[in-house]
Design a protein around this motif. Structure first.
Motif, PDB file in Angstrom:
ATOM      1  N   HIS A 150     -49.415  39.653 -34.296  1.00 20.31           N
ATOM      2  CA  HIS A 150     -48.551  40.270 -35.290  1.00 20.31           C
ATOM      3  C   HIS A 150     -48.893  41.753 -35.388  1.00 20.31           C
ATOM      4  O   HIS A 150     -49.698  42.175 -36.235  1.00 20.31           O
ATOM      5  CB  HIS A 150     -48.729  39.564 -36.648  1.00 20.31           C
ATOM      6  N   GLU A 151     -48.324  42.534 -34.471  1.00 21.58           N
ATOM      7  CA  GLU A 151     -48.508  43.985 -34.489  1.00 21.58           C
ATOM      8  C   GLU A 151     -47.195  44.650 -34.107  1.00 21.58           C
ATOM      9  O   GLU A 151     -47.092  45.281 -33.063  1.00 21.58           O
ATOM     10  CB  GLU A 151     -49.683  44.437 -33.609  1.00 21.58           C
ATOM     11  N   PRO A 152     -46.158  44.494 -34.976  1.00 24.29           N
ATOM     12  CA  PRO A 152     -44.849  45.075 -34.685  1.00 24.29           C
ATOM     13  C   PRO A 152     -44.964  46.583 -34.469  1.00 24.29           C
ATOM     14  O   PRO A 152     -45.700  47.249 -35.186  1.00 24.29           O
ATOM     15  CB  PRO A 152     -44.015  44.759 -35.936  1.00 24.29           C
ATOM     16  N   ARG A 158     -46.556  47.722 -26.947  1.00 23.81           N
ATOM     17  CA  ARG A 158     -47.218  46.891 -27.965  1.00 23.81           C
ATOM     18  C   ARG A 158     -46.202  45.877 -28.468  1.00 23.81           C
ATOM     19  O   ARG A 158     -45.395  46.153 -29.330  1.00 23.81           O
ATOM     20  CB  ARG A 158     -47.775  47.758 -29.102  1.00 23.81           C
ATOM     21  N   GLN A 159     -46.231  44.709 -27.860  1.00 27.34           N
ATOM     22  CA  GLN A 159     -45.256  43.663 -28.179  1.00 27.34           C
ATOM     23  C   GLN A 159     -45.920  42.572 -29.021  1.00 27.34           C
ATOM     24  O   GLN A 159     -47.144  42.501 -29.108  1.00 27.34           O
ATOM     25  CB  GLN A 159     -44.700  43.076 -26.876  1.00 27.34           C
ATOM     26  N   GLN A 160     -45.098  41.753 -29.650  1.00 31.31           N
ATOM     27  CA  GLN A 160     -45.658  40.652 -30.450  1.00 31.31           C
ATOM     28  C   GLN A 160     -45.803  39.376 -29.634  1.00 31.31           C
ATOM     29  O   GLN A 160     -46.654  38.543 -29.939  1.00 31.31           O
ATOM     30  CB  GLN A 160     -44.782  40.397 -31.678  1.00 31.31           C
ATOM     31  N   LEU A 224     -69.669  45.761 -24.376  1.00 30.25           N
ATOM     32  CA  LEU A 224     -69.176  44.387 -24.184  1.00 30.25           C
ATOM     33  C   LEU A 224     -67.720  44.369 -23.726  1.00 30.25           C
ATOM     34  O   LEU A 224     -67.266  43.376 -23.184  1.00 30.25           O
ATOM     35  CB  LEU A 224     -69.337  43.580 -25.481  1.00 30.25           C
ATOM     36  N   LYS A 225     -66.980  45.467 -23.985  1.00 24.09           N
ATOM     37  CA  LYS A 225     -65.566  45.493 -23.607  1.00 24.09           C
ATOM     38  C   LYS A 225     -65.228  46.805 -22.896  1.00 24.09           C
ATOM     39  O   LYS A 225     -65.558  47.884 -23.392  1.00 24.09           O
ATOM     40  CB  LYS A 225     -64.693  45.357 -24.865  1.00 24.09           C
ATOM     41  N   PHE A 226     -64.590  46.676 -21.747  1.00 25.08           N
ATOM     42  CA  PHE A 226     -64.031  47.842 -21.069  1.00 25.08           C
ATOM     43  C   PHE A 226     -62.535  47.640 -20.926  1.00 25.08           C
ATOM     44  O   PHE A 226     -62.055  46.503 -20.876  1.00 25.08           O
ATOM     45  CB  PHE A 226     -64.646  48.020 -19.674  1.00 25.08           C
ATOM     46  N   GLU A 227     -61.800  48.746 -20.854  1.00 25.44           N
ATOM     47  CA  GLU A 227     -60.362  48.676 -20.607  1.00 25.44           C
ATOM     48  C   GLU A 227     -60.002  49.564 -19.425  1.00 25.44           C
ATOM     49  O   GLU A 227     -60.615  50.613 -19.226  1.00 25.44           O
ATOM     50  CB  GLU A 227     -59.575  49.138 -21.843  1.00 25.44           C
ATOM     51  N   LEU A 228     -59.015  49.115 -18.674  1.00 24.72           N
ATOM     52  CA  LEU A 228     -58.406  49.943 -17.631  1.00 24.72           C
ATOM     53  C   LEU A 228     -57.133  50.524 -18.244  1.00 24.72           C
ATOM     54  O   LEU A 228     -56.246  49.779 -18.689  1.00 24.72           O
ATOM     55  CB  LEU A 228     -58.110  49.087 -16.400  1.00 24.72           C
ATOM     56  N   THR A 239     -52.568  53.596 -22.155  1.00 21.51           N
ATOM     57  CA  THR A 239     -52.482  52.220 -22.662  1.00 21.51           C
ATOM     58  C   THR A 239     -53.398  51.284 -21.868  1.00 21.51           C
ATOM     59  O   THR A 239     -53.452  51.356 -20.641  1.00 21.51           O
ATOM     60  CB  THR A 239     -51.020  51.744 -22.525  1.00 21.51           C
ATOM     61  N   ALA A 240     -54.054  50.385 -22.594  1.00 19.24           N
ATOM     62  CA  ALA A 240     -54.919  49.384 -21.945  1.00 19.24           C
ATOM     63  C   ALA A 240     -54.047  48.371 -21.215  1.00 19.24           C
ATOM     64  O   ALA A 240     -53.290  47.630 -21.839  1.00 19.24           O
ATOM     65  CB  ALA A 240     -55.767  48.675 -23.000  1.00 19.24           C
ATOM     66  N   CYS A 241     -54.152  48.335 -19.894  1.00 21.96           N
ATOM     67  CA  CYS A 241     -53.359  47.392 -19.101  1.00 21.96           C
ATOM     68  C   CYS A 241     -54.209  46.246 -18.584  1.00 21.96           C
ATOM     69  O   CYS A 241     -53.679  45.227 -18.143  1.00 21.96           O
ATOM     70  CB  CYS A 241     -52.682  48.119 -17.951  1.00 21.96           C
ATOM     71  N   MET A 242     -55.530  46.420 -18.596  1.00 19.50           N
ATOM     72  CA  MET A 242     -56.452  45.328 -18.298  1.00 19.50           C
ATOM     73  C   MET A 242     -57.633  45.446 -19.240  1.00 19.50           C
ATOM     74  O   MET A 242     -57.964  46.552 -19.676  1.00 19.50           O
ATOM     75  CB  MET A 242     -57.010  45.426 -16.866  1.00 19.50           C
ATOM     76  N   SER A 243     -58.274  44.325 -19.558  1.00 11.94           N
ATOM     77  CA  SER A 243     -59.529  44.403 -20.305  1.00 11.94           C
ATOM     78  C   SER A 243     -60.558  43.491 -19.666  1.00 11.94           C
ATOM     79  O   SER A 243     -60.225  42.495 -19.019  1.00 11.94           O
ATOM     80  CB  SER A 243     -59.322  44.098 -21.779  1.00 11.94           C
ATOM     81  N   PHE A 244     -61.826  43.883 -19.811  1.00 11.55           N
ATOM     82  CA  PHE A 244     -62.957  43.241 -19.138  1.00 11.55           C
ATOM     83  C   PHE A 244     -63.997  42.947 -20.212  1.00 11.55           C
ATOM     84  O   PHE A 244     -64.644  43.873 -20.715  1.00 11.55           O
ATOM     85  CB  PHE A 244     -63.541  44.187 -18.092  1.00 11.55           C
ATOM     86  N   GLU A 275     -46.751  42.579 -19.139  1.00  8.69           N
ATOM     87  CA  GLU A 275     -45.649  43.467 -19.537  1.00  8.69           C
ATOM     88  C   GLU A 275     -46.085  44.920 -19.451  1.00  8.69           C
ATOM     89  O   GLU A 275     -45.321  45.789 -19.019  1.00  8.69           O
ATOM     90  CB  GLU A 275     -45.154  43.149 -20.958  1.00  8.69           C
ATOM     91  N   ARG A 276     -47.331  45.194 -19.872  1.00 12.87           N
ATOM     92  CA  ARG A 276     -47.806  46.582 -19.831  1.00 12.87           C
ATOM     93  C   ARG A 276     -47.858  47.104 -18.404  1.00 12.87           C
ATOM     94  O   ARG A 276     -47.517  48.268 -18.148  1.00 12.87           O
ATOM     95  CB  ARG A 276     -49.180  46.694 -20.498  1.00 12.87           C
ATOM     96  N   ILE A 277     -48.294  46.270 -17.468  1.00  9.56           N
ATOM     97  CA  ILE A 277     -48.371  46.707 -16.071  1.00  9.56           C
ATOM     98  C   ILE A 277     -46.960  46.979 -15.540  1.00  9.56           C
ATOM     99  O   ILE A 277     -46.711  48.002 -14.894  1.00  9.56           O
ATOM    100  CB  ILE A 277     -49.126  45.670 -15.223  1.00  9.56           C
TER     101      ILE A 277
END
Ligand code: ATP
Ligand code: ZN
Ligand code: MG
Length: 302
Positions: A150-152, A158-160, A224-228, A239-244, A275-277
């Motif tokens: 829930h992040e309209p 940034r989709q729900q 603990l978290k990285f984003e591509l 925009t974060a398109c992958m997370s690790f 969707e982001r990719i």
């Protein structure tokens, strides 16, 4: 009109995304889906030889297991629950009456046993725990699910309701952190093959409230978290398109995931925001796939 609105408007005008009247809830055209399917085949080519066990869960999960996951402690603002009408004929009459006069007809809906899946890996941990100890080489799983948050937003990235492809690894600390590193390298290489410039950065989850600030600091301090990240709606804020994600032994302890020798498993997961990719590809190469660079088309469609 800001940049963000105009990219969304262009996506609507081209038909790639279909407006439903709700921010973050979109239909997708056949062309959009074809890009996602092609990118998923690329993921398969990179991950296919690892022997991951594929599982596909629907976009809803067992509410009792969701409660046990602790999601409501960390991210209550994002959760979506499924409620239904469970009343009598008399209750039905007052429900219709309520709708008729424009009152809130939803307040008597009752929670069902299902909540919307917040991340593709959530249904996996209890499923694997039920099997007993993991085999000697640990566990490796391939997942894909629609996820709800829930992040309209007017930001098309940034989709729900969106799809997340994930690989999840269970094993020793060394095993799962090696897994995570290898996917960071693969992620960079994959995006390079499809002509996208990326950066990788340390990140955090949006933990709720004041107590959440400590969780954020802890997550970042311990890497603990990285984003591509790929520029989509802004180059200043890609925009974060992958997370690790490395969960240490927290999911192992919570769900009772044990290795062959009985020790608690460490876990890590790698998520692709599909969707982001696709949006990053359309943003970078244009809305008409026929105009994309030949090299990119070859990687995606052979
Ligand atoms: P963000 O930082 O942008 O809020 P996140 O850190 O919450 O994303 P994760 O929880 O790591 O994202 O989810 C894994 C992947 O799913 C993300 O890297 C992203 O590509 C994708 N994703 C997350 N939230 C959304 C969303 N609202 N719409 C589309 N894709 C999303
Ligand atoms: Zn995950
Ligand atoms: Mg993030």
């Amino acid at each position: 009109m800001d940049m963000q609105t105009s990219f969304l408007d262009r996506l609507f005008e081209s038909g790639l995304l279909i407006d439903t009247g709700v921010d973050g809830l979109y239909g997708r055209s056949g062309q959009f889906e074809d890009v996602i399917a092609a990118f998923e085949r690329l993921i398969d080519r990179f991950g296919g030889a690892d022997g991951a066990e594929a599982m596909r869960f629907p976009p809803g999960m067992n509410r009792a297991l969701f409660e046990k996951s602790g999601y409501m402690k960390s991210f209550p603002q994002l959760a979506g629950t499924v409620h239904s009408f469970c009343g009598s004929e008399l209750d039905h009459m007052s429900l219709l009456q309520c709708m008729e006069v424009g009152d809130d007809w939803t307040k008597d809906q009752k929670a069902t046993d299902i909540v919307l899946t917040p991340a593709a890996c959530y249904p996996l941990y209890p499923t694997v725990a039920k099997r007993g100890n993991l085999p000697a080489n640990g566990g490796l799983f391939d997942l894909q699910s629609y996820c709800f948050r829930h992040e309209p937003s007017k930001d098309p990235a940034r989709q729900q309701l969106f799809r997340m492809r994930e690989y999840v690894c269970m094993g020793t600390e060394q095993h799962v952190t090696d897994f995570r590193q290898s996917w960071m390298d693969r992620g960079v290489e994959m995006m390079k093959q499809v002509g996208l410039d990326v950066t990788i950065d340390v990140a955090n989850d949006p933990f709720f409230g004041r107590a959440g600030k400590m969780m954020v600091n802890n997550q970042r301090d311990q890497n603990l978290k990285f984003e591509l990240l790929i520029p989509i709606t802004s180059s200043a804020n890609p925009t974060a398109c992958m997370s690790f994600n490395y969960h240490q032994d927290s999911f192992g302890v919570k769900w009772g995931l044990n290795l062959e020798d009985g020790s608690v498993a460490h876990t890590a997961c790698v998520g692709f925001g599909l969707e982001r990719i696709a949006l990053a590809l359309f943003h970078h190469h244009g809305l008409d796939v026929k105009e994309w660079p030949a090299s990119v088309r070859r990687v995606l469609w052979g």
